[in-house]
Every structure is written in C-alpha cells, then in structure tokens.
Scaffold this motif. Structure first.
Motif, PDB file in Angstrom:
ATOM      1  N   LEU A  54       0.859  -1.177   0.000  1.00  9.27           N
ATOM      2  CA  LEU A  54       0.000   0.000   0.000  1.00  9.27           C
ATOM      3  C   LEU A  54       0.902   1.235   0.000  1.00  9.27           C
ATOM      4  N   LYS A  65      -5.602   3.622  -1.597  1.00 12.76           N
ATOM      5  CA  LYS A  65      -6.373   2.391  -1.808  1.00 12.76           C
ATOM      6  C   LYS A  65      -5.731   1.531  -2.887  1.00 12.76           C
ATOM      7  N   ASP A 139     -10.912  -4.374  -2.945  1.00  7.59           N
ATOM      8  CA  ASP A 139     -10.249  -3.153  -2.515  1.00  7.59           C
ATOM      9  C   ASP A 139      -9.731  -3.298  -1.091  1.00  7.59           C
ATOM     10  N   GLU A 141      -7.947  -0.707   1.769  1.00 13.72           N
ATOM     11  CA  GLU A 141      -7.599   0.679   2.031  1.00 13.72           C
ATOM     12  C   GLU A 141      -7.546   0.942   3.529  1.00 13.72           C
TER      13      GLU A 141
END
Length: 169
Positions: A54, A65, A139, A141
């Motif tokens: 990330l 994200k 996803d 995040e």
C-alpha cells in the motif's frame, strides 16, 4: 588410430563429467491450498498476489487504496457464496510502537467484516465464463481517516474466507 579414438572418447567423457559436476541447480518450493468448491482469483484466472504494497501519500498522511479485479470461481454456480474476513485486519509498525492502522476490505463495493456477507449466486454467476463470477473489485484501504504519524514499515495480514451457502440448492 584406434588408441587415439579411445583417448579422445575418454577425454570427452571426463570433460562431460567435469562440466556436470559444476552445473547450476535451481530449487523451487511449490505449494497449493486446495478447496475443490471455491477460489478467489484474479479476473484472468491467475492467483492473487501473496503480498500487496500500500502506498503512503505524505500530502494526506494516509494510505492509498489498492484495487484488483477478481472473480469467485466455483464448482456449483447455483449456490450463494458467503464471504467474510478471518479477523479485523490491522497494519502494525514493525519493531513495535506506533499506532495500529485499521484496514477496510471491500469486494464488489460490499465492505467485508468478520460477519459473513452473502453474494447471491444468480447475481454474481452470469454464465459468461463457466464456473466464474462476474469481475468484481477487491479493494484494500486504510480503515480510518487518521494521518499516520510514525514512520517505518507497517505489516499485517488480510484473510478472506469463502464458503458455499448451505441454504441454497
């Protein structure tokens, strides 16, 4: 002449043995987790990466994200699929200290938690690709709006579990 041929053959054999004694080798550990009912794979059918980096945006102080197009592959497209997280994922500063960073995980815009979310078979399996769901976005995040103050490497595990729903045909 025969003696010369024997000596050449012996020299060739010794040279071959010498070369094979110095040959390079490669060892590759291969493993697989097998579930004959379900798999979460990239949309093209290849395995998900074992690790994801990330990115951190210093302007916002938060993580960017990460997204991947995935499909659920099933041996029974008539059964709904229940998906949940194995635990609440958090990034921890390696070496200790720092504030833990919670993560938010979503599949097809549905936030995943440790409580199962049911994906309806008739909605996700459209028959376009045999045994495969529609392409969905996975996803990961940052799970809060707090800037990360402590520098260093943060690590954690996201564990996504799936099972065919027992209440479907």
């Amino acid at each position: 002449m025969n003696t010369i041929l024997k000596k050449v053959a012996l020299a060739a054999a010794l040279a071959t043995a010498s070369l094979s004694a110095h040959a390079a080798e490669a060892e590759i550990a291969v493993w697989a987790d097998v579930d004959p009912t379900l798999a979460l794979l990239k949309a093209d059918g290849t395995a998900l990466d074992d690790s994801v980096k990330l990115a951190h945006n210093p302007a916002t102080g938060k993580l960017v994200k990460w997204s991947e197009r995935v499909r659920i592959y099933s041996n029974d497209i008539d059964k709904d699929v229940e998906v949940h997280l194995g635990h609440n994922p958090t990034l921890m500063l390696v070496g200790g200290g720092g504030t833990p960073v919670p993560l938010k995980v979503s599949l097809n815009s549905q936030v995943l938690t440790t409580t199962a979310v049911t994906f309806d078979a008739s909605t996700i399996f459209d028959g376009a690709l045999p045994g495969a769901s529609i392409p969905m976005s996975l996803d990961i995040e940052q799970g809060n709006d707090v800037a990360i103050a402590d520098s260093g490497r943060y690590e954690g595990i996201v564990r996504i579990a799936m099972v065919q729903a027992t209440g479907t045909p």
